[in-house]
Design an enzyme around this catalytic site. Structure first.
Site, PDB file in Angstrom:
ATOM      1  N   TYR A   1     -12.646   9.190   1.950  1.00  0.00           N
ATOM      2  CA  TYR A   1     -13.674   8.613   2.813  1.00  0.00           C
ATOM      3  C   TYR A   1     -13.552   9.113   4.234  1.00  0.00           C
ATOM      4  CZ  TYR A   1     -16.417   4.836   5.012  1.00  0.00           C
ATOM      5  OH  TYR A   1     -17.336   4.123   5.720  1.00  0.00           O
TER       6      TYR A   1
ATOM      7  N   HIS B   1     -13.154  11.242   7.416  1.00  0.00           N
ATOM      8  CA  HIS B   1     -12.373  12.460   7.634  1.00  0.00           C
ATOM      9  C   HIS B   1     -11.044  12.280   6.906  1.00  0.00           C
ATOM     10  CE1 HIS B   1     -10.085  15.656   9.393  1.00  0.00           C
ATOM     11  NE2 HIS B   1     -11.032  15.976  10.280  1.00  0.00           N
TER      12      HIS B   1
ATOM     13  N   ALA C   1     -19.116   1.390  11.531  1.00  0.00           N
ATOM     14  CA  ALA C   1     -20.122   2.416  11.287  1.00  0.00           C
ATOM     15  C   ALA C   1     -20.975   2.045  10.082  1.00  0.00           C
ATOM     16  CB  ALA C   1     -19.452   3.765  11.060  1.00  0.00           C
TER      17      ALA C   1
ATOM     18  N   VAL D   1      -7.737  11.589   9.059  1.00  0.00           N
ATOM     19  CA  VAL D   1      -7.714  10.552  10.097  1.00  0.00           C
ATOM     20  C   VAL D   1      -7.365   9.199   9.476  1.00  0.00           C
ATOM     21  CG1 VAL D   1      -9.050   9.358  11.857  1.00  0.00           C
ATOM     22  CG2 VAL D   1      -9.398  11.809  11.491  1.00  0.00           C
TER      23      VAL D   1
ATOM     24  N   ALA E   1     -15.241   7.796  11.318  1.00  0.00           N
ATOM     25  CA  ALA E   1     -15.775   6.604  11.984  1.00  0.00           C
ATOM     26  C   ALA E   1     -15.753   6.777  13.493  1.00  0.00           C
ATOM     27  CB  ALA E   1     -14.970   5.377  11.568  1.00  0.00           C
TER      28      ALA E   1
ATOM     29  N   ARG F   1       0.817  -1.215   0.000  1.00  0.00           N
ATOM     30  CA  ARG F   1       0.000   0.000   0.000  1.00  0.00           C
ATOM     31  C   ARG F   1       0.849   1.263   0.000  1.00  0.00           C
ATOM     32  NH1 ARG F   1      -2.871  -3.416   3.219  1.00  0.00           N
ATOM     33  NH2 ARG F   1      -2.054  -2.578   5.199  1.00  0.00           N
TER      34      ARG F   1
ATOM     35  N   GLN G   1      -8.137  -0.637  12.388  1.00  0.00           N
ATOM     36  CA  GLN G   1      -7.653  -1.583  11.379  1.00  0.00           C
ATOM     37  C   GLN G   1      -7.192  -2.883  12.045  1.00  0.00           C
ATOM     38  OE1 GLN G   1      -4.714   0.951   9.427  1.00  0.00           O
ATOM     39  NE2 GLN G   1      -6.234   1.613   7.926  1.00  0.00           N
TER      40      GLN G   1
ATOM     41  N   TYR H   1       0.177   4.449  -2.288  1.00  0.00           N
ATOM     42  CA  TYR H   1       0.036   5.819  -1.776  1.00  0.00           C
ATOM     43  C   TYR H   1       0.876   6.798  -2.586  1.00  0.00           C
ATOM     44  CZ  TYR H   1      -1.905   3.525   2.393  1.00  0.00           C
ATOM     45  OH  TYR H   1      -2.643   2.773   3.261  1.00  0.00           O
TER      46      TYR H   1
END
Length: 269
Positions: free
Chosen positions: A101, A103, A216, A106, A133, A75, A175, A79
């Site tokens: 997605y 905020h 959420a 965050v 979330a 990842r 996570q 990024y």
């Protein structure tokens, strides 16, 4: 212009704004964020599929950044590819809006990275908040973080750095499905990593301590996931990539033995 926002530098009207879609796009996104999406010359989007469809309903030309992800791909590589995709039109003097997605500030690497890069190059850049979330968690679980305090961190960070949880307060591990993954290439839960997480938490909490697996609601027709399980049973539970582990406080708050109230304020000897 905000004090922390540098002048646009090379361009007269370009720049970057990073906005949050909230967890439920239709209910959570602000009017200011919607305005930024409509007015931008270039729009990028990294959200859930439902939010992506709604963004593309407003802007059919919105670029889906999710295309950069792939199974087994680090990842961190993804990024940096997304960074460059966003920065190309920013550097070309375009007015760019990047939608993320929840905020955007965050548990998100790219939004902070592109804002730093743009500002370092003299291009104005700013972030507009979204409902996260964590904000949904407090509402759905009826928790006031001001009562006991909150110790919040990413699950692998907790394992790798040997962090000590504040058991007298609320502990949030994010996570959690990816606990123990240092390759940044896994997208699914791993029982070995989850067991390692439980083994570490058992240093402070009893096996039967009730914890909560929280997700959420992402659609108006959904309900949040609030599953209460014993700590020892976490390795066998079901996880999504975005499942959060909520660990309620253990025991009562204990004042300092040498603390004293004097004149309406706490004084420690």
């Amino acid at each position: 212009m905000r004090a922390s926002e540098p002048p646009s530098g090379r361009d007269g009207g370009g720049g970057l704004v990073v906005v949050g879609s909230g967890i439920e796009f239709g209910r959570h996104i602000s009017e200011r964020c919607l305005s930024e999406i409509r007015e931008a010359q270039v729009v990028f989007c990294l959200t859930d599929p439902f939010s992506l469809a709604m963004v593309q309903g407003l802007r059919p030309d919105a670029v889906n950044l999710g295309a950069y992800y792939a199974e087994g791909k680090d990842r961190r590589v993804t990024y940096r590819e997304i960074d460059e995709a966003i920065m190309a039109p920013v550097r070309a003097g375009k007015r760019v809006c990047a939608v993320f997605y929840g905020h955007p500030g965050v548990f998100a690497d790219v939004p902070h990275a592109v804002i730093r890069k743009a500002r370092a190059e003299g291009i104005r850049a700013r972030m507009e908040p979204g409902i996260s979330a964590e904000a949904c968690l407090y509402a759905d679980l009826g928790i006031d973080p001001g009562r006991r305090g909150v110790h919040s961190m990413e699950a692998t960070h907790f394992l790798y750095y040997g962090r000590v949880p504040d058991t007298a307060g609320l502990v949030l591990l994010w996570q959690v499905a990816l606990a123990g993954d240092l390759t940044c290439s896994r997208f699914h839960a791993d029982r070995e990593g989850l067991q390692a997480l439980v083994d570490r938490l058992l240093q402070w909490y009893p096996p039967g301590h009730e914890v909560i697996l929280y997700e959420a609601a992402r659609l108006p027709i959904e309900a949040p996931r609030i599953e209460r399980v014993a700590l020892r049973d976490l390795p066998d539970a079901h996880y999504e990539e975005y499942t959060t582990l909520v660990i309620p406080p253990l025991g009562d708050l204990q004042p300092l033995e040498d603390a004293d109230l004097a004149g309406g304020r706490v004084v420690a000897g």
